[in-house]
Design an enzyme around this catalytic site. Structure first.
Site, PDB file in Angstrom:
ATOM      1  N   TRP A   1     -50.837  -8.052 -33.135  1.00 23.46           N
ATOM      2  CA  TRP A   1     -50.138  -7.533 -34.406  1.00 23.46           C
ATOM      3  C   TRP A   1     -50.954  -6.761 -35.321  1.00 23.46           C
ATOM      4  O   TRP A   1     -50.270  -5.612 -35.937  1.00 23.46           O
ATOM      5  CB  TRP A   1     -49.852  -8.777 -35.146  1.00 23.46           C
ATOM      6  CG  TRP A   1     -48.558  -9.431 -34.384  1.00 23.46           C
ATOM      7  CD1 TRP A   1     -48.963 -11.038 -34.006  1.00 23.46           C
ATOM      8  CD2 TRP A   1     -47.347  -9.408 -33.994  1.00 23.46           C
ATOM      9  NE1 TRP A   1     -47.872 -11.353 -33.396  1.00 23.46           N
ATOM     10  CE2 TRP A   1     -46.761 -10.510 -33.414  1.00 23.46           C
ATOM     11  CE3 TRP A   1     -46.793  -8.179 -34.224  1.00 23.46           C
ATOM     12  CZ2 TRP A   1     -45.545 -10.191 -33.014  1.00 23.46           C
ATOM     13  CZ3 TRP A   1     -45.526  -8.142 -33.755  1.00 23.46           C
ATOM     14  CH2 TRP A   1     -44.786  -9.127 -33.159  1.00 23.46           C
TER      15      TRP A   1
ATOM     16  N   ASP B   1     -50.718  -9.212 -43.449  1.00 26.62           N
ATOM     17  CA  ASP B   1     -49.627  -9.421 -42.683  1.00 26.62           C
ATOM     18  C   ASP B   1     -49.793 -11.178 -42.369  1.00 26.62           C
ATOM     19  O   ASP B   1     -50.646 -11.755 -41.470  1.00 26.62           O
ATOM     20  CB  ASP B   1     -49.326  -9.213 -41.304  1.00 26.62           C
ATOM     21  CG  ASP B   1     -48.489  -9.535 -40.585  1.00 26.62           C
ATOM     22  OD1 ASP B   1     -47.717 -10.281 -40.992  1.00 26.62           O
ATOM     23  OD2 ASP B   1     -48.345  -8.864 -39.541  1.00 26.62           O
TER      24      ASP B   1
ATOM     25  N   LYS C   1     -41.427 -17.865 -39.006  1.00 27.96           N
ATOM     26  CA  LYS C   1     -42.561 -18.625 -38.662  1.00 27.96           C
ATOM     27  C   LYS C   1     -42.669 -20.096 -39.517  1.00 27.96           C
ATOM     28  O   LYS C   1     -42.459 -21.094 -39.348  1.00 27.96           O
ATOM     29  CB  LYS C   1     -43.818 -17.944 -38.459  1.00 27.96           C
ATOM     30  CG  LYS C   1     -44.265 -17.506 -36.921  1.00 27.96           C
ATOM     31  CD  LYS C   1     -43.544 -15.915 -37.000  1.00 27.96           C
ATOM     32  CE  LYS C   1     -43.704 -15.038 -35.744  1.00 27.96           C
ATOM     33  NZ  LYS C   1     -44.024 -13.809 -35.751  1.00 27.96           N
TER      34      LYS C   1
END
Ligand SMILES: *Cc1c(COP(=O)(O)O)cnc(C)c1O
Length: 359
Positions: free
Chosen positions: A102, A171, A195
């Site tokens: 990511w 993030d 999530k």
């Protein structure tokens, strides 16, 4: 009806009481004679839902008035572009730390818009570590420092906050709401909802207000955080149903005792699973001890030829979505807030039984 245990990395498990309430309110929301999905986002009902969701989130996370809370769309991936478009000045530089897949995507997107300095990377350890702060090669006056507090694929989590001159942009897609954070440590916190917040389709951005209004002149209105802040996240039609569900999740979290209580539960769940992995020669987790994620726990089997049988049999036992990411292999158990301790216990029992039969 049998609900099974869901270890999916995302979209992930949602709290059952939230799904039940949504079901009960589906056709007729609070006597309105309509589903929440059928209402104008300008209606007092939806404005109220949005305001309540924001207030509950502010309370849960301790978000001060000097921060704007934005409910957006496009996922965390859109924020990979929005971050430089809002913060990277002409001729300026942004620092990034690379700890996994990511981070890499955020870096690649940042490079499309300006100067990116990769201040540190753990790629040489196959993303099983976090580079020590002393080794980071930071720029003299970066517009921001971006990092990924929890790498969902590698299962690597920071349990410390770096000290830097530049505002921290993080993030938090796969760790937000799993434990308390000090919001004041950060310039910008962003997260895809699917999530630990709610269903897919909603993106949360928490931004310190002094960082608004710096966007590049060519920044699309839809990506400019100031546009969203000035319009209470209703510049265009927000994902109203996802926002409603997120609000229910925030209330559920409050009912659990808030983020302090969630941290206790999440640590207990993760410690059990790591103990089961470490206590066996059959299973292994590659991540350095001090950086092991509380939310995403990859593990490999001693013999990768058994992976397929493990997946088939675990699914038959009601344990879903344990397949690891293709870049890591093996298995991954994502144990977000809505995955109960009973699910972790069931997984451990299955793992021990599988080892007895195959080890
Ligand atoms: C899932 C995830 C993303 C991607 O989120 P989208 O909402 O699908 O864009 C980005 N970063 C992290 C850390 C993630 O876990």
């Amino acid at each position: 009806m049998t609900r099974r245990y869901n270890f999916c990395a995302g979209p992930a498990a949602l709290p059952e009481p939230v799904l039940e309430q949504a079901r009960d309110e589906m056709l007729d929301w609070h006597g309105a004679g309509l589903s929440i999905m059928e209402m104008s986002h300008r209606s007092p009902e939806i404005v109220g839902v949005a305001q309540r969701a924001e207030a509950t989130l502010r309370d849960l996370m301790g978000i001060g008035d000097d921060y704007a809370v934005l409910f957006l769309q496009g996922g965390a991936s859109t924020q990979f572009a929005a971050v430089p478009l809002n913060l990277l000045s002409e001729g300026g530089v942004a620092d990034y730390v690379n700890t996994g897949q990511w981070s890499k995507k955020a870096i690649a997107e940042g490079k499309r818009f300006g100067n990116v300095n990769v201040a540190a990377s753990s790629e040489d350890t196959r993303f099983t570590t976090i580079p020590a702060r002393e080794t980071w090669q930071l720029s003299a006056s970066a517009d921001y420092l971006h990092y990924t507090p929890n790498e969902t694929i590698g299962g690597v989590e920071y349990f410390w906050v770096p000290e830097t001159q530049a505002p921290l942009v993080v993030d938090m897609s796969s760790t937000i709401l799993s434990r308390p954070v000090n919001v004041a440590d950060y310039g910008v916190i962003y997260a895809g909802a699917q999530k630990n917040i709610g269903p897919a389709g909603l993106t949360l951005v928490i931004v310190r207000k002094d960082l608004l209004g710096k966007a590049d002149a060519r920044c699309p209105a839809m990506l400019d955080w100031k546009t969203a802040a000035d319009n209470d996240s209703m510049y265009n039609t927000p994902p109203t149903y996802a926002l409603y569900l997120a609000g229910l999740v925030f209330e559920w979290l409050k009912g659990q005792g808030g983020l302090d209580a969630m941290e206790v539960i999440n640590r207990r769940k993760a410690e059990k699973l790591y103990a089961a992995i470490d206590g066996s020669a059959f299973y292994a987790n590659p991540v350095e001890l001090q950086s092991r994620s509380l939310m995403n726990i990859p593990f490999t089997l001693a013999d990768a030829n058994l992976d397929k049988a493990f997946l088939v049999e675990s699914e038959a036992a009601g344990l879903l979505n344990l397949k690891g990411h293709r870049s890591v292999g093996g298995m991954r158990a994502s144990i977000y807030n809505a995955v109960g301790e009973d699910a972790v216990d069931a997984l451990i029992a299955f793992m021990q039984d599988f080892e007895r039969r195959n080890g």
